[in-house]
Enzyme design. Structure first.
Site, PDB file in Angstrom:
ATOM      1  N   GLY A 137       0.828  -1.211   0.000  1.00  0.00           N
ATOM      2  CA  GLY A 137       0.000   0.000   0.000  1.00  0.00           C
ATOM      3  C   GLY A 137       0.856   1.251   0.000  1.00  0.00           C
ATOM      4  CE  LYS A 138      -3.046   6.669  -0.019  1.00  0.00           C
ATOM      5  NZ  LYS A 138      -3.844   7.668  -0.696  1.00  0.00           N
ATOM      6  NE  ARG A 139      -2.078   6.692   4.884  1.00  0.00           N
ATOM      7  CZ  ARG A 139      -3.160   6.599   4.132  1.00  0.00           C
ATOM      8  NH1 ARG A 139      -3.617   5.415   3.789  1.00  0.00           N
ATOM      9  NH2 ARG A 139      -3.810   7.672   3.719  1.00  0.00           N
TER      10      ARG A 139
END
Ligand code: GLU
Length: 513
Positions: free
Chosen positions: A262-264
């Site tokens: 994921g982007k995080r």
């Protein structure tokens, strides 16, 4: 293979994620391998999710990676426009064609009504209820209402959407190039909206109309679209069009644990997932980019190429040309590929080592300006040459090689306490004096001078060389000491050593007191 035409079709809803980079890359490699055409199509039919700047970001990213499209919104082409919002007027007739043929129907349910319906179903234990052949009769649509009622609602023109009509109990098989045959039962499919109340098609309709009209031969896209593919295949059938071939790429998995990267995860595991820094105005979060972290685009491409594709040999380093030559869809792996942060750094290191000094110097110049460092071209090139084997990321040149630009304020004291002996001070003074008298301050001359002095005076390298390094660089880490000294220059080395010796003497006196 005849006339290969592939497309990368991102929606401008945010920056380009590493998974999108991989999809673009595989499409590009496949096109180039077969002398085909690589198309960039911007799928911006969902105005609610449109993010300003995202399209520019995607275009800039593809450019940085060298994934140049043959046809695109900017480059144009014979099949344009390449932005779906600019093709808006051409989709409606296709939705209407499906209605006429009995493969689609009008719906008049408001989003509030749909919400309530969903919630009521959930409350009675019917999770994930679908709008389909079983439920459409209880909803407001042209199949459940009388023709007069439908006409009235159509004329009113509020909340009119069009849904795909799917007959139950049909088996739909995708001959996926990566996964083999994947079969769905049409009874399990929802009747998706294909045309929205705002006059825009949804992704599903626009995507297949454009793939058909742009004569796309192969669709290579992320696994998340696999579940939509039966709907797409049905539409191809309804229109009487030949579908393209499909390849669905498996997810890229987080470095640790399960699930999609994921982007995080970037911030969590200390690596970027986007090509460039990105500021999310909705959440006020900043995501750091590969470029700003100091990755070279060719290293990222090489690394990403192997995230889900197997070259068929043990080699790891491939140029774009080599990737083009080797790439084939049947070597795409079915299992999800894990993102390995250390491996990504290793690739970058290999590419830095292999890169020409002049090119590295050009990449470092803006970083020099940011750091207020002013050096000659010649100095910069020699610095690059000395440091390039010691860095993983571009900024490491400045963390690991800071002493090439000024003497660090803090000297590693522990080492000085351990290695420096007060009784050697006269020897160090003598060596500084010898350096002062050298006609040519080259690394080999310095080395001969210092090493012969050490041997003649039976001092032992271990007692002298670390102190000379510490006194010149402030740290024990760095490239060859004598080459470092040559680059720093005679006067600078003498000045640094002279003042460092004062500091070492003071440290020692303090220690002895
Ligand atoms: N617009 C879709 C996306 O954002 C494209 C999916 C496809 O390639 O069909 O990923």
């Amino acid at each position: 293979m005849t006339n290969v035409r592939v497309r990368f079709a991102p929606s401008p809803t945010g920056p380009l994620h590493i998974g999108g980079v991989r999809t673009a890359l595989y499409n590009y490699l496949f096109a180039k391998k077969h002398g085909g055409t690589f198309i960039l199509r911007i799928e911006d039919t969902d105005q609610k999710r449109y993010v300003p700047g995202a399209e520019e970001y995607i275009v800039k990213s593809l450019e940085w990676f060298g994934l140049t499209s043959d046809e695109s919104p900017l480059a144009g082409g014979d099949y344009g426009p390449y932005r779906q919002s600019e093709r808006k007027s051409m989709y409606k007739k296709y939705a209407e064609e499906l209605i006429e043929k009995g493969f689609a129907y009008y719906c008049f349910d408001t989003s509030d009504e749909l919400d309530t319906w969903r919630k009521e179903n959930e409350a009675s234990g019917n999770q994930g209820v679908k709008y389909n052949y079983l439920t459409r009769g209880e909803m407001k649509n042209s199949l459940s209402l009388s023709p007069e009622e439908s006409r009235k609602l159509l004329d009113k023109g509020e909340n009119v959407t069009i849904r795909l009509k799917i007959e139950p109990n049909r088996s739909i098989t995708i001959n996926d190039e990566v996964r083999g045959d994947v079969t769905f039962n049409s009874s399990d499919l929802d009747e998706k909206v294909i045309f929205k109340a705002d006059g825009m098609p949804t992704y599903h309709l626009a995507n297949i109309v454009d793939d058909h009209k742009m004569e796309i031969s192969h669709v290579i896209r992320g696994e998340e679209w696999l579940s939509s593919t039966p709907h797409h295949l049905l539409m191809y059938e309804y229109f009487g069009w030949t579908p393209p071939s499909f390849s669905h790429l498996s997810l890229i998995i987080k470095p640790v644990g399960k699930g999609k990267l994921g982007k995080r995860d970037g911030a969590k595991f200390g690596f970027p997932v986007f090509p460039f820094d990105w500021f999310d105005t909705k959440t006020n979060e900043t995501f750091i980019g590969f470029q700003e972290t100091g990755y070279l685009p060719e290293a990222v491409i090489n690394f990403v190429s192997l995230l889900g594709w197997n070259p068929g040999n043990d080699e790891e380093i491939f140029t774009m040309e080599e990737l083009i030559k080797l790439f084939s869809l049947d070597r795409i792996v079915k299992a999800g590929a894990r993102f390995d942060v250390d491996k990504s750094k290793w690739f970058n290191q290999q590419y830095i080592i292999a890169k020409a000094n002049t090119e590295l110097a050009d990449l470092l110049k803006p970083m020099l300006v940011e750091r207020n460092i002013d050096v000659t071209e010649d100095y910069l090139l020699k610095f690059v040459d000395l440091m390039k084997e010691r860095v993983e990321m571009l900024p490491d040149f400045f963390t690991g090689g800071a002493f090439f630009f000024s003497m660090p304020e803090e000297i590693e004291e522990k080492m000085a306490r351990k290695k420096y002996k007060l009784e050697n001070r006269p020897h160090f003074d003598a060596m500084i004096e010898m350096m002062r008298n050298m006609q040519q301050f080259t690394s080999s001359a310095i080395e001969t001078t210092i090493k012969s002095y050490i041997s003649e005076n039976e001092l032992g390298f271990g007692a002298i060389l670390p102190i000379l390094r510490l006194g010149t660089c402030g740290t024990m880490k760095g490239p060859d000491l004598f080459e470092t000294m040559e680059l720093l220059g005679q006067q600078e080395v003498i000045d640094r050593l002279s003042s460092s010796l004062e500091v070492f003497t003071e440290i020692k006196n303090r220690q002895n007191a």
